[in-house]
Design an enzyme around this catalytic site. Sequence first.
Site, PDB file in Angstrom:
ATOM      1  N   ARG A 240      27.397  26.923 -18.977  1.00 58.41           N
ATOM      2  CA  ARG A 240      27.409  26.860 -20.436  1.00 58.41           C
ATOM      3  C   ARG A 240      28.258  28.010 -20.972  1.00 58.41           C
ATOM      4  O   ARG A 240      28.202  29.133 -20.469  1.00 58.41           O
ATOM      5  CB  ARG A 240      25.993  26.947 -21.012  1.00 58.41           C
ATOM      6  CG  ARG A 240      25.163  25.671 -20.858  1.00 58.41           C
ATOM      7  CD  ARG A 240      25.752  24.528 -21.682  1.00 58.41           C
ATOM      8  NE  ARG A 240      24.943  23.321 -21.662  1.00 58.41           N
ATOM      9  CZ  ARG A 240      25.091  22.339 -20.794  1.00 58.41           C
ATOM     10  NH1 ARG A 240      26.021  22.419 -19.842  1.00 58.41           N
ATOM     11  NH2 ARG A 240      24.325  21.252 -20.843  1.00 58.41           N
ATOM     12  N   GLU A 269      32.391  24.366 -28.985  1.00 59.95           N
ATOM     13  CA  GLU A 269      33.056  23.169 -28.475  1.00 59.95           C
ATOM     14  C   GLU A 269      33.150  22.112 -29.565  1.00 59.95           C
ATOM     15  O   GLU A 269      32.165  21.881 -30.257  1.00 59.95           O
ATOM     16  CB  GLU A 269      32.289  22.627 -27.257  1.00 59.95           C
ATOM     17  CG  GLU A 269      32.311  23.586 -26.073  1.00 59.95           C
ATOM     18  CD  GLU A 269      31.593  23.032 -24.846  1.00 59.95           C
ATOM     19  OE1 GLU A 269      31.064  21.894 -24.907  1.00 59.95           O
ATOM     20  OE2 GLU A 269      31.558  23.728 -23.819  1.00 59.95           O
ATOM     21  N   HIS A 288      34.945  20.324 -20.959  1.00 61.72           N
ATOM     22  CA  HIS A 288      33.535  20.088 -20.640  1.00 61.72           C
ATOM     23  C   HIS A 288      33.333  18.702 -20.020  1.00 61.72           C
ATOM     24  O   HIS A 288      32.478  17.932 -20.448  1.00 61.72           O
ATOM     25  CB  HIS A 288      32.662  20.252 -21.888  1.00 61.72           C
ATOM     26  CG  HIS A 288      31.222  20.506 -21.557  1.00 61.72           C
ATOM     27  ND1 HIS A 288      30.370  21.161 -22.413  1.00 61.72           N
ATOM     28  CD2 HIS A 288      30.461  20.189 -20.466  1.00 61.72           C
ATOM     29  CE1 HIS A 288      29.160  21.233 -21.867  1.00 61.72           C
ATOM     30  NE2 HIS A 288      29.201  20.649 -20.685  1.00 61.72           N
TER      31      HIS A 288
END
Length: 327
Positions: A240, A269, A288
């Site tokens: 993360r 993000e 991601h």
Amino acid sequence: MEPITVKTILIALEPDTLSSGQLARIREVAPDEASIVMTRDHDEIEQLLDHVEVAAGWFPADLLPQAPELRWYQQWSAGADWLLRHPAAVEADFVLTNTSGIHAIQISEHIFAFLLALARELPQALEAQSRHQWMPSDQHEGLFELAGKAMLLIGVGAIGERTAQIAAAMDVNVKGVRRDPAVDAAGVSAMFGPDQLLKLLPQADFVVMTVPLTEETRGMIAERELRAMKETAIIVNVGRGGTIDEDALNQALQEGWIAGAGLDVFETEPLPTTSPLWERDNVIITSHYAGITPHYHARALEVFLDNLTRYVAGRPLRNVVDKELGY
């Protein structure tokens, strides 16, 4: 625990996510009297709240505290850091389970894609290819080998253990950091607690982050930790984004405290277009997607089916998340 009769099973996925055969498998495991509804529509889910006892997939977090009959939620992902933003869900009376374990293959491969790409200067090669430019062999002074290097794995769950096994096969010595260092992992030569991090960082050529985001791990790699690393070290984060102080990382990459980074996750993000990380030639950015694989839903479904069988029979569930700790 007595066997449980389920009222409504909500599969919070898009209607075409699972095949008719996969839905039939859910029906086989579920009690005959259970209603099975598959939708991700927020309004439709809101209409079902009074009846949902079991949910799987992507239940809207804001609706979880409003589901009075919800007893178990099988989320379709591993990370549960969303709980930090939804304290009411932490307090709500339901068991949360995750799909921990189904990401080990694709994410470990993503980690080595980062490392091998940087080792073999593939970003530079691809840039030259886009210009139809041949790069002479004497322009590859930054090449290095993984064999003989040292890796520090921060977070040694299923992903970390598979990464360690692959690394060991490539003659990379792996040390691990985990909350409970008494738990061994295949491929890890030595395990340590988080309190030893600053002593271990100067020894590592590769620092690989697979930890979840919790109050304990937020910003665990900041200026002090980055300055402790080798100037030739590479950091990889597939856990993360909030576990690394991004401002400090930018400074470290700009000023040469470390040599490079492979980043799949970020504090914000999508990564803002103004982030200087985009401009770094010693950074590889992916959006991601390290956990994505064509086999994702099939693997997640196996976890859910196993847990549904356990739930109906009144047996303990797999992959129970401690909602207070966030993993």
